[in-house]
Scaffold this motif. Structure first.
Motif, PDB file in Angstrom:
ATOM      1  N   VAL A 148      45.012  46.221  39.142  1.00  0.00           N
ATOM      2  CA  VAL A 148      43.936  45.231  39.074  1.00  0.00           C
ATOM      3  C   VAL A 148      44.553  43.854  38.885  1.00  0.00           C
ATOM      4  O   VAL A 148      45.563  43.691  38.206  1.00  0.00           O
ATOM      5  CB  VAL A 148      42.950  45.568  37.930  1.00  0.00           C
ATOM      6  N   ASN A 149      43.969  42.866  39.531  1.00  0.00           N
ATOM      7  CA  ASN A 149      44.459  41.499  39.398  1.00  0.00           C
ATOM      8  C   ASN A 149      43.369  40.521  39.801  1.00  0.00           C
ATOM      9  O   ASN A 149      42.224  40.910  40.061  1.00  0.00           O
ATOM     10  CB  ASN A 149      45.722  41.292  40.252  1.00  0.00           C
ATOM     11  N   GLY A 150      43.746  39.231  39.847  1.00  0.00           N
ATOM     12  CA  GLY A 150      42.839  38.197  40.321  1.00  0.00           C
ATOM     13  C   GLY A 150      41.507  38.174  39.597  1.00  0.00           C
ATOM     14  O   GLY A 150      41.429  38.209  38.366  1.00  0.00           O
ATOM     15  N   GLU A 151      40.420  38.120  40.361  1.00  0.00           N
ATOM     16  CA  GLU A 151      39.085  37.971  39.797  1.00  0.00           C
ATOM     17  C   GLU A 151      38.687  39.131  38.898  1.00  0.00           C
ATOM     18  O   GLU A 151      37.848  38.986  38.005  1.00  0.00           O
ATOM     19  CB  GLU A 151      38.064  37.855  40.945  1.00  0.00           C
ATOM     20  N   PHE A 152      39.278  40.294  39.106  1.00  0.00           N
ATOM     21  CA  PHE A 152      38.901  41.464  38.323  1.00  0.00           C
ATOM     22  C   PHE A 152      39.518  41.465  36.926  1.00  0.00           C
ATOM     23  O   PHE A 152      39.072  42.212  36.060  1.00  0.00           O
ATOM     24  CB  PHE A 152      39.270  42.741  39.073  1.00  0.00           C
ATOM     25  N   VAL A 153      40.530  40.643  36.698  1.00  0.00           N
ATOM     26  CA  VAL A 153      41.137  40.569  35.375  1.00  0.00           C
ATOM     27  C   VAL A 153      40.110  40.071  34.370  1.00  0.00           C
ATOM     28  O   VAL A 153      39.960  40.626  33.276  1.00  0.00           O
ATOM     29  CB  VAL A 153      42.376  39.654  35.385  1.00  0.00           C
ATOM     30  N   ASP A 154      39.389  39.023  34.742  1.00  0.00           N
ATOM     31  CA  ASP A 154      38.364  38.482  33.842  1.00  0.00           C
ATOM     32  C   ASP A 154      37.251  39.497  33.597  1.00  0.00           C
ATOM     33  O   ASP A 154      36.752  39.631  32.478  1.00  0.00           O
ATOM     34  CB  ASP A 154      37.776  37.200  34.422  1.00  0.00           C
TER      35      ASP A 154
ATOM     36  N   ARG B 163      53.238  25.930  37.896  1.00  0.00           N
ATOM     37  CA  ARG B 163      53.282  27.376  37.717  1.00  0.00           C
ATOM     38  C   ARG B 163      52.169  27.928  36.828  1.00  0.00           C
ATOM     39  O   ARG B 163      51.707  29.060  37.030  1.00  0.00           O
ATOM     40  CB  ARG B 163      54.661  27.770  37.177  1.00  0.00           C
ATOM     41  N   LYS B 164      51.755  27.167  35.865  1.00  0.00           N
ATOM     42  CA  LYS B 164      50.707  27.631  34.950  1.00  0.00           C
ATOM     43  C   LYS B 164      49.403  27.876  35.695  1.00  0.00           C
ATOM     44  O   LYS B 164      48.629  28.776  35.345  1.00  0.00           O
ATOM     45  CB  LYS B 164      50.500  26.604  33.835  1.00  0.00           C
ATOM     46  N   THR B 165      49.165  27.080  36.732  1.00  0.00           N
ATOM     47  CA  THR B 165      47.952  27.272  37.538  1.00  0.00           C
ATOM     48  C   THR B 165      47.995  28.623  38.243  1.00  0.00           C
ATOM     49  O   THR B 165      46.975  29.315  38.349  1.00  0.00           O
ATOM     50  CB  THR B 165      47.821  26.148  38.583  1.00  0.00           C
ATOM     51  N   ILE B 166      49.180  29.000  38.730  1.00  0.00           N
ATOM     52  CA  ILE B 166      49.319  30.295  39.412  1.00  0.00           C
ATOM     53  C   ILE B 166      48.966  31.435  38.466  1.00  0.00           C
ATOM     54  O   ILE B 166      48.167  32.316  38.791  1.00  0.00           O
ATOM     55  CB  ILE B 166      50.751  30.492  39.946  1.00  0.00           C
ATOM     56  N   THR B 167      49.556  31.421  37.276  1.00  0.00           N
ATOM     57  CA  THR B 167      49.389  32.558  36.371  1.00  0.00           C
ATOM     58  C   THR B 167      48.036  32.576  35.662  1.00  0.00           C
ATOM     59  O   THR B 167      47.548  33.647  35.301  1.00  0.00           O
ATOM     60  CB  THR B 167      50.507  32.573  35.316  1.00  0.00           C
ATOM     61  N   GLU B 168      47.432  31.416  35.456  1.00  0.00           N
ATOM     62  CA  GLU B 168      46.171  31.383  34.717  1.00  0.00           C
ATOM     63  C   GLU B 168      44.937  31.381  35.616  1.00  0.00           C
ATOM     64  O   GLU B 168      43.870  31.857  35.209  1.00  0.00           O
ATOM     65  CB  GLU B 168      46.127  30.154  33.801  1.00  0.00           C
ATOM     66  N   LYS B 169      45.071  30.876  36.845  1.00  0.00           N
ATOM     67  CA  LYS B 169      43.890  30.747  37.692  1.00  0.00           C
ATOM     68  C   LYS B 169      43.975  31.528  39.014  1.00  0.00           C
ATOM     69  O   LYS B 169      42.947  31.782  39.631  1.00  0.00           O
ATOM     70  CB  LYS B 169      43.632  29.267  38.005  1.00  0.00           C
ATOM     71  N   VAL B 170      45.185  31.869  39.438  1.00  0.00           N
ATOM     72  CA  VAL B 170      45.325  32.539  40.730  1.00  0.00           C
ATOM     73  C   VAL B 170      45.628  34.026  40.546  1.00  0.00           C
ATOM     74  O   VAL B 170      44.797  34.886  40.820  1.00  0.00           O
ATOM     75  CB  VAL B 170      46.418  31.874  41.593  1.00  0.00           C
ATOM     76  N   THR B 171      46.813  34.356  40.059  1.00  0.00           N
ATOM     77  CA  THR B 171      47.182  35.769  39.924  1.00  0.00           C
ATOM     78  C   THR B 171      46.618  36.398  38.652  1.00  0.00           C
ATOM     79  O   THR B 171      46.226  37.554  38.639  1.00  0.00           O
ATOM     80  CB  THR B 171      48.708  35.946  39.895  1.00  0.00           C
ATOM     81  N   LYS B 172      46.648  35.628  37.556  1.00  0.00           N
ATOM     82  CA  LYS B 172      46.157  36.099  36.245  1.00  0.00           C
ATOM     83  C   LYS B 172      46.884  37.349  35.776  1.00  0.00           C
ATOM     84  O   LYS B 172      46.324  38.149  35.017  1.00  0.00           O
ATOM     85  CB  LYS B 172      44.643  36.330  36.283  1.00  0.00           C
ATOM     86  N   ASP B 173      48.098  37.528  36.217  1.00  0.00           N
ATOM     87  CA  ASP B 173      48.842  38.730  35.830  1.00  0.00           C
ATOM     88  C   ASP B 173      50.307  38.434  35.525  1.00  0.00           C
ATOM     89  O   ASP B 173      51.187  39.233  35.823  1.00  0.00           O
ATOM     90  CB  ASP B 173      48.739  39.800  36.915  1.00  0.00           C
ATOM     91  N   GLY B 174      50.563  37.270  34.909  1.00  0.00           N
ATOM     92  CA  GLY B 174      51.945  36.955  34.601  1.00  0.00           C
ATOM     93  C   GLY B 174      52.073  35.711  33.754  1.00  0.00           C
ATOM     94  O   GLY B 174      51.089  35.199  33.206  1.00  0.00           O
TER      95      GLY B 174
ATOM     96  N   TYR C 213      56.915  32.714  38.966  1.00  0.00           N
ATOM     97  CA  TYR C 213      56.320  33.374  37.796  1.00  0.00           C
ATOM     98  C   TYR C 213      56.898  34.765  37.594  1.00  0.00           C
ATOM     99  O   TYR C 213      57.385  35.411  38.518  1.00  0.00           O
ATOM    100  CB  TYR C 213      54.802  33.439  37.920  1.00  0.00           C
ATOM    101  N   ASP C 214      56.850  35.198  36.337  1.00  0.00           N
ATOM    102  CA  ASP C 214      57.203  36.561  35.967  1.00  0.00           C
ATOM    103  C   ASP C 214      55.919  37.363  35.934  1.00  0.00           C
ATOM    104  O   ASP C 214      54.964  36.985  35.249  1.00  0.00           O
ATOM    105  CB  ASP C 214      57.854  36.618  34.587  1.00  0.00           C
ATOM    106  N   ARG C 215      55.899  38.480  36.650  1.00  0.00           N
ATOM    107  CA  ARG C 215      54.666  39.253  36.755  1.00  0.00           C
ATOM    108  C   ARG C 215      54.508  40.245  35.601  1.00  0.00           C
ATOM    109  O   ARG C 215      55.476  40.761  35.070  1.00  0.00           O
ATOM    110  CB  ARG C 215      54.629  40.021  38.076  1.00  0.00           C
ATOM    111  N   GLN C 216      53.262  40.481  35.248  1.00  0.00           N
ATOM    112  CA  GLN C 216      52.909  41.555  34.331  1.00  0.00           C
ATOM    113  C   GLN C 216      51.937  42.459  35.069  1.00  0.00           C
ATOM    114  O   GLN C 216      50.936  41.992  35.608  1.00  0.00           O
ATOM    115  CB  GLN C 216      52.239  40.997  33.067  1.00  0.00           C
ATOM    116  N   ARG C 217      52.245  43.745  35.132  1.00  0.00           N
ATOM    117  CA  ARG C 217      51.356  44.658  35.832  1.00  0.00           C
ATOM    118  C   ARG C 217      50.119  44.937  34.995  1.00  0.00           C
ATOM    119  O   ARG C 217      50.213  45.190  33.795  1.00  0.00           O
ATOM    120  CB  ARG C 217      52.078  45.977  36.138  1.00  0.00           C
TER     121      ARG C 217
END
Length: 533
Positions: free
Chosen positions: A265-271, A314-325, A499-503
């Motif tokens: 699960v990632n992206g919009e489903f994380v929230d 980079r913070k935009t990627i992890t907090e608003k785009v991927t939400k998994d790292g 970014y460093d990913r978190q599954r």
């Protein structure tokens, strides 16, 4: 792992297929020991001597077994080897093999390891992971056509004894033996199937907890318990059904309709699921980055490479785009250790972001190249849902900050690897997962000539520091040298870590015992079971 990361599947095909993905045995408690999962792509091939991707590594980790296996606590434990004798100088390992069998009933022999390792090192195999065997005496020389096969320091002394001689003592050799390239292979099976070896379930044999019983290419695969496995009593699952699904929305639908027990699960489903008790966060030693092809005129310039790195937020990627790292702090992810301590805490944050400086460096770089303006750039990208969003963000960001026009080229994963290997790209969105718990698993990638240094960046001082660190028994000095090397690569923008990913996974509460690993293969299902479904 490097590791690492897939193909396409229509929703209707998935839905029709998973309706039949049931069956298997029952435990004493009455629960069917069948696990239904999703996988993000098609494994390109299961030939452990040459495969390079994370999906294949994950399957191989469950259908084959090496001398050692990573346990539930991510420590190497004896597997096909029942014990090992290590010489005083820590350069000779003598492994004693337990009584184990292949899935066709034939014994697993020390000769199977010697054959597999030397096959991976054979220059004709063109194995990109051959270098992971280089700690072995004579391995690099043989692989680079400067030595002979007979001089490689791996030898079956008899059917149950394997002797391995190293060039120098290294602190993580037993962990290396858990990696896919160190798995055994049967010479008779490889020779029988030739180029088709390990391309279908019936074209290989297995010595791990499971066998691959079915493989519908680009659609699904199935694993079943291996009744010939030496430790079969520890294996509770009878069957694992994996559906290949590219879209997260499809995975979530399968999960909510009880057709999948574990999904990504990632992206919009994380929230949506952030407060769910079924959301599992898995630490991962992986880094995603911009890979520059330095043979391309614009990226031969260090200032232009730096400009691209400085322009990314980079913070935009992890907090608003991927939400998994988390934002990258360098080439090496935050999860790895060196000399018993966290590496990043010792090395610090080596990432800088500065829009104005990025613009200035781009202008200076173009002037040095005698170019009036930056040409359009083609970004080679992944075809996965979350990756597409990240790639679109980076395209927009580079346009807004640097005025660079980026065209995204999305291809299937295997084709992407082929293009990168051929150097047929300008800029690539790439990723790497750790093969073992040491910064070397990332830093050795950027040595001149490494097959994964696909952008052909080169620095003699960097090479010198990494070469020294590969054999340095002074572990404190080694840690300092690795930090110096990483600083050189970051200063020259050999790559631009993002970014460093978190599954993140959704997992039904009745699924128990899956061992997950931050390096090497992602999952071990040997100890998994279903209870209370």
């Amino acid at each position: 792992m490097g590791k690492k990361f897939t193909m396409t599947l229509a929703l209707l095909l998935v839905a029709s297929m998973v309706l039949t993905a049931c069956g298997g045995g029952q435990s004493a408690g009455g629960d069917k020991q069948v696990l239904n999962i999703t996988e993000t792509g098609e494994p390109p091939g299961l030939d452990s001597a040459v495969t390079t991707d994370q999906i294949s590594f994950d399957i191989l980790n469950n259908v084959t077994e090496g001398l050692y296996r990573v346990d539930k606590n991510n420590q190497p434990q004896p597997a096909i080897a029942k014990d090992v004798e290590i010489s005083k100088d820590k350069k000779t390992y003598t492994f004693k093999l337990r009584d184990a069998k292949w899935s066709d009933g034939k014994p697993v022999k020390a000769q199977d390891f010697e054959y597999a390792w030397k096959r991976a090192l054979d220059p004709k195999s063109k194995s990109q992971y051959a270098y992971i065997l280089y700690p072995i005496k004579g391995a690099e020389e043989y692989n680079t056509d400067k030595g002979d096969k007979k001089d490689v320091g791996v030898k079956a002394l008899d059917d149950k004894t394997l002797e391995v001689k190293l060039n120098d003592p290294i602190p993580y050799f037993l962990t290396l033996t858990t990696f896919a390239t160190y798995r055994p292979q049967r010479e008779d099976i490889v020779e029988k199937h030739g180029k088709e070896y390990a391309q279908d379930p019936d074209k290989m044999v297995y010595n791990g907890p499971f066998v691959m019983s079915e493989w519908k290419h680009k659609k699904s695969f199935q694993l079943k318990k291996n009744d010939k496995y030496w430790d079969k009593d520890a294996v509770k699952l009878d069957e694992i059904n994996a559906n290949i699904v590219k879209e997260t929305s499809t995975e979530v639908n399968l999960y909510n309709t009880k057709k999948a027990d574990v999904i990504n699960v990632n992206g919009e489903f994380v929230d949506k699921y952030k407060d769910s008790k079924e959301l599992v966060k898995v630490p991962e030693a992986s880094n995603f980055y911009f890979q520059f092809n330095t043979k391309e005129k614009v990226f031969s310039n260090e200032k232009i490479r730096k400009a691209f790195s400085l322009a990314i937020e980079r913070k935009t990627i992890t907090e608003k785009v991927t939400k998994d790292g988390v934002p990258a702090q360098g080439i090496v992810p935050i999860t790895l250790d060196v000399n018993g301590k966290n590496y990043r805490e010792q090395a610090g944050n080596m990432i800088e972001e500065d829009e104005e400086k990025a613009k200035k460096l781009l202008e200076e770089g173009l002037e040095e190249l005698d170019m009036d303006k930056m040409p359009s750039i083609e970004l080679l990208g992944y075809d996965r849902e979350n990756a597409k969003k990240t790639q679109e963000y980076m395209k927009e960001r580079l346009k807004n900050v640097l005025g660079v026009n980026v065209e995204i080229k999305i291809v299937p994963f295997k084709q992407k690897l082929d293009l990168e290997n051929a150097g047929d790209f300008q800029l690539s969105f790439a990723g790497w997962g750790a093969d073992y718990n040491d910064p070397m698993t990332f830093l050795e990638l950027w040595v001149t000539g490494n097959p994964y240094n696909r952008g052909d960046w080169s620095n003699k001082e960097y090479d010198k520091l990494i070469k020294k660190s590969q054999t340095n028994a002074d572990y404190e000095e080694r840690a300092k040298d690795l930090i110096k090397a990483e600083k050189i690569a970051m200063d020259e923008a050999a790559l631009a870590p993002l970014y460093d990913r978190q599954r993140l996974k959704l997992q039904k509460p009745y699924v128990k015992g899956i061992a997950r690993h931050p390096f090497g293969a992602d999952n071990t299902y040997k100890w998994a079971y279903i209870e209370g479904k």
